[in-house]
Design an enzyme around this catalytic site. Structure first.
Site, mmCIF file in Angstrom:
data_model
loop_
_atom_site.group_PDB
_atom_site.id
_atom_site.type_symbol
_atom_site.label_atom_id
_atom_site.label_comp_id
_atom_site.label_asym_id
_atom_site.label_seq_id
_atom_site.Cartn_x
_atom_site.Cartn_y
_atom_site.Cartn_z
ATOM 1 N N SER A 177 -11.357 -0.472 3.491
ATOM 2 C CA SER A 177 -10.326 -0.827 4.394
ATOM 3 C C SER A 177 -9.891 0.448 5.239
ATOM 4 C CB SER A 177 -9.479 -1.884 3.830
ATOM 5 O OG SER A 177 -10.002 -3.050 3.533
ATOM 6 N N ARG A 216 0.767 -1.142 0.187
ATOM 7 C CA ARG A 216 0.118 -0.108 -0.046
ATOM 8 C C ARG A 216 0.791 1.004 -0.007
ATOM 9 N NH1 ARG A 216 -2.347 -3.940 -0.854
ATOM 10 N NH2 ARG A 216 -4.464 -4.598 0.028
ATOM 11 N N GLU A 252 -4.687 3.350 6.259
ATOM 12 C CA GLU A 252 -4.402 3.123 4.772
ATOM 13 C C GLU A 252 -5.292 4.242 3.895
ATOM 14 O OE1 GLU A 252 -6.098 0.323 1.249
ATOM 15 O OE2 GLU A 252 -5.629 -0.499 2.894
#
Length: 333
Positions: A233, A159, A329
């Site tokens: 998420s 990520r 995230e």
């Protein structure tokens, strides 16, 4: 080109939070972007706002790519698919599957644009964008100079990329080229893909069937932002050192985990959050989804600060119980 002053960003973030910017610009080509330069005021580049949490008004220019188009070039080794940064990512996956171009199926239904795939290194079910990105085209905002970066140049990690780190705010991504295949090689081992296929009586799926199963799984787990504001998420799954993982496994033998390498193991953040009792709970107008603890939601009228307060409380509880620091995230502005 769109160029609007004092603009509401409510429809440009999937959390459904009201915030405004001094100026909103959407460009449809490289030339349109270069015509804006120099940009001296604060600048924020966004996509579809599916990985964004706004905590305040933005006093500057919000820039969005409307660069569209998909070009396919085949060679002996597979296909090169060059996409405008403003193309919706899931449209690209569906287009490729329909054209017999494979490798992106596990990334189905991930929200956002093509440009975001290169910034965020999106990933799901054992596949990451870095596995299929061949090159990224971008314009340096300060100079207007065009660059073409290889996957190695972007220094992708879980990520992460240089666009999200040291290059943040430096480049405007215009095109991303993916290297895909004419041969379908399904990846079925991650998550519950294989069991979902088995439930449908499918042992050797087609690309279309794999894509649909991934879509079905995501829809079961994740709330529709049109009905309940969220950014998917919220936290990254933490990667811990082997010694720490082995100690945790002694204390929690049922803990799910995924092998990274000899020195590291990945632990699902959603499991950690659920063990701390947060699944289905709320803090004010922000809450944790009752089907997926990794997803924070706007229960109605939440501000960005409400979501941040919930985020911080969850981080505190997970750290206190497991000694693990959860990292968002989602990009918080």
């Amino acid at each position: 080109m769109k160029d609007i002053k004092n603009y509401s960003l409510l429809k440009h973030n999937t959390f459904g939070i009201e915030a405004r910017c001094d100026r909103f610009v959407q460009v449809g080509s490289e030339a349109e972007f270069q015509s804006l330069l120099p940009l001296t005021e604060p600048l924020l580049v966004i996509g579809r706002g599916s990985n964004l949490l706004l905590t305040q008004d933005f006093h500057g220019t919000v820039l969005r790519s409307g660069i569209m188009g998909i070009q396919v070039a085949a060679d002996m080794g597979g296909c090169h698919v060059r996409c405008g940064s403003g193309v919706e990512w899931d449209y690209v996956v569906g287009f490729c599957v329909g054209q017999g171009i494979y490798g992106a199926e596990n990334l189905s239904l991930i929200p956002g644009d093509v440009g975001a795939s290169a910034v965020q290194n999106i990933g799901a079910y054992g596949v990451e964008a870095k596995d299929i990105i061949e090159q990224v085209e971008a314009i340096e905002i300060a100079t207007g100079r065009k660059y073409t970066f290889s996957t190695a140049d972007c220094q992708y990690a879980y990520r992460q990329s240089r666009f999200k780190g040291e290059w943040r705010g430096r480049f405007f991504i215009t095109y991303v080229t993916y290297r895909l295949s004419n041969t379908f090689t399904p990846k079925l081992e991650y998550g519950n893909i294989r069991s979902e296929l088995a439930a449908k009586g499918i042992t050797e799926p087609t690309a279309e069937q794999l894509r649909q199963v991934v879509i079905d799984i995501r829809r079961q787990k994740l709330p529709d932002p049109k009905e309940l504001g969220n950014a998917g998420s919220f936290f990254m799954n933490p990667v811990v050192e082997r010694s720490r993982f082995e100690q945790l496994l002694k204390d929690y033998p049922q803990m799910p985990h995924y092998y990274i390498d000899e020195e590291h193991e990945k632990i699902p953040a959603g499991w950690l959050i659920e063990q701390c009792g947060w699944k289905g709970r709320s803090l004010g107008r922000a809450g944790v989804h009752d089907r997926q603890a990794l997803v924070l939601v706007n229960l109605g009228g939440a501000t960005g600060q409400d979501v941040v307060a919930l985020c911080q409380q969850i981080q505190h509880d997970v750290k206190q119980r497991f000694g693990i620091s959860l990292k968002p995230e989602v990009i918080i502005i």
